[in-house]
Design an enzyme around this catalytic site. Sequence first.
Site: not given
Ligand code: UD1
Ligand code: CA
Length: 457
Positions: A14, A76, A101, A226, A385
């Site tokens: 985003r 994840g 972030d 985001n 120069y």
């Molecule tokens: C996650 C939490 C959610 C919480 C939210 C807060 C889980 C399943 N959910 O959701 O409960 O309220 O954060 O912001 O954990 N990232 C990786 N690798 C991955 C996936 C994510 O490094 O494979 C990093 C992202 O870059 C980010 C952070 O993990 O910095 C959170 O990931 P994001 O996908 O934003 O999680 P949410 O779905 O928002």
């Molecule tokens: Ca998030």
Amino acid sequence: MFTSVILAAGMGTRMKSRMPKVIHRVCGKELVRWVIDCSKAAGADRVAAVIGHKADTVRPIIEDSCEIAIQKEQKGTGHAVMQAMEYIKAAKDCVVVLNGDTPLLKSETISAAVEYHKKNENAVTVITAVLDDASGYGRIVRGSDTNVVKIVEQKDASEEEKKIREVNSGMYVFDAKSLEYALGKIEPNNAQGEYYLTDTVEILLAAGKKAGAYAICDSDEIRGINDRVQLAEAEAIMRRRINEKHMRNGVTIHIPESVYIEDGVEIGADTEICPNVTLKAGTKIGEQCVIGTGSVLDRAIIHDRVDILSSVILSSQVKSDTTVGPFAYIRPNCNVGSDVKVGDFVELKNSNIGDGTKISHLTYVGDTDCGKNVNFGCGTVTVNYDGKKKYRSEIGDNSFIGCNTNLVSPVKVGEGAYIAAGSTITEEIPKDNLAIARARQVNKQVSDEWLAKRRKK
Ligand code: UD1
Ligand code: CA
């Protein structure tokens, strides 16, 4: 002491950027670096960032300040933490998991959560906040005894669970051994087919361990960035924090909402910062200075009692009691002495200017070593120069340069020398000499016919 694992492998779609999200900046510092520095300030003895998306771009920015784990595919948050297993196994005590972030997180919050975690002998402590609008976040489900039961993601939540306003910040304190155990048990059985870190809560509870929540009051701290709107909102909050810190240290800031000061800038007491000033990282300002309206300072070192008005100073030093501007441009690698005047429309570049020298107006000084108490007439230009190479000029102490002088470098002006206005100097001027290098004026009497012809329309 604890190990911190920072999740920063995501795409950040985003942001609509060719740069990965976590290296976008708030007040001059990358999002992920805010989190790294915050961990360290809270007492982390080891910090590991999990990077993946455009890892080659992120790595050079952070590798001097933390260790790096790579997540090749983003499967994840649980999977991301698994990539840091080496650091989790080596951790002596707790592991704090943070997101890359969330620049507004405060170190006091991490310290307090770690303390709370230890006092309660939890296996996991989730950092939570209560939001008016919880949509998008994982919800904290508590049992009848108010203990945390699980975290449920928005996409997996029932209608009832969606009404919960206490959310998972995505930040946690884990007992290292418990985290290692729980990571081994996570499975991607959910709406998104991902390994959810949030599942560790239920896993640890099922193993008879304690899970708790540490709720923070200031929900700004958990704001994840985001998109560019959220980036600007976070920067506004950070800017206010930075400006308030300086004001509390004795700096006067007029119209603080208009003043942009990056992280790490130092400002002495009784210095005044006027409206619309930008102070970029690496800038240090002494005491009792005035940084006038519209000035931009980038890696500038300013000593005490310097007065700067509507000017730009880049990677240069200005010593005490000097005045700069209005509308001066000091380009990189200048050393301007004490009691100097750098007046309006003066440009300096890669030059040393001795104490007491006056360069009052409309002058360019480049690649020059200028002594003390030199007076530059209006419109002096160092001609440094030749179209291919740059050359230096040397100007001795107490010399007097007449208006509209060209100093064609390489050239040397001796100590105490005088230069007649309008001269183009191409040769060395010995000490205490007067140089006149211009054609002598000729006045001619002209005929009436000549005048009549000239004046005819
Ligand atoms: C996650 C939490 C959610 C919480 C939210 C807060 C889980 C399943 N959910 O959701 O409960 O309220 O954060 O912001 O954990 N990232 C990786 N690798 C991955 C996936 C994510 O490094 O494979 C990093 C992202 O870059 C980010 C952070 O993990 O910095 C959170 O990931 P994001 O996908 O934003 O999680 P949410 O779905 O928002
Ligand atoms: Ca998030």
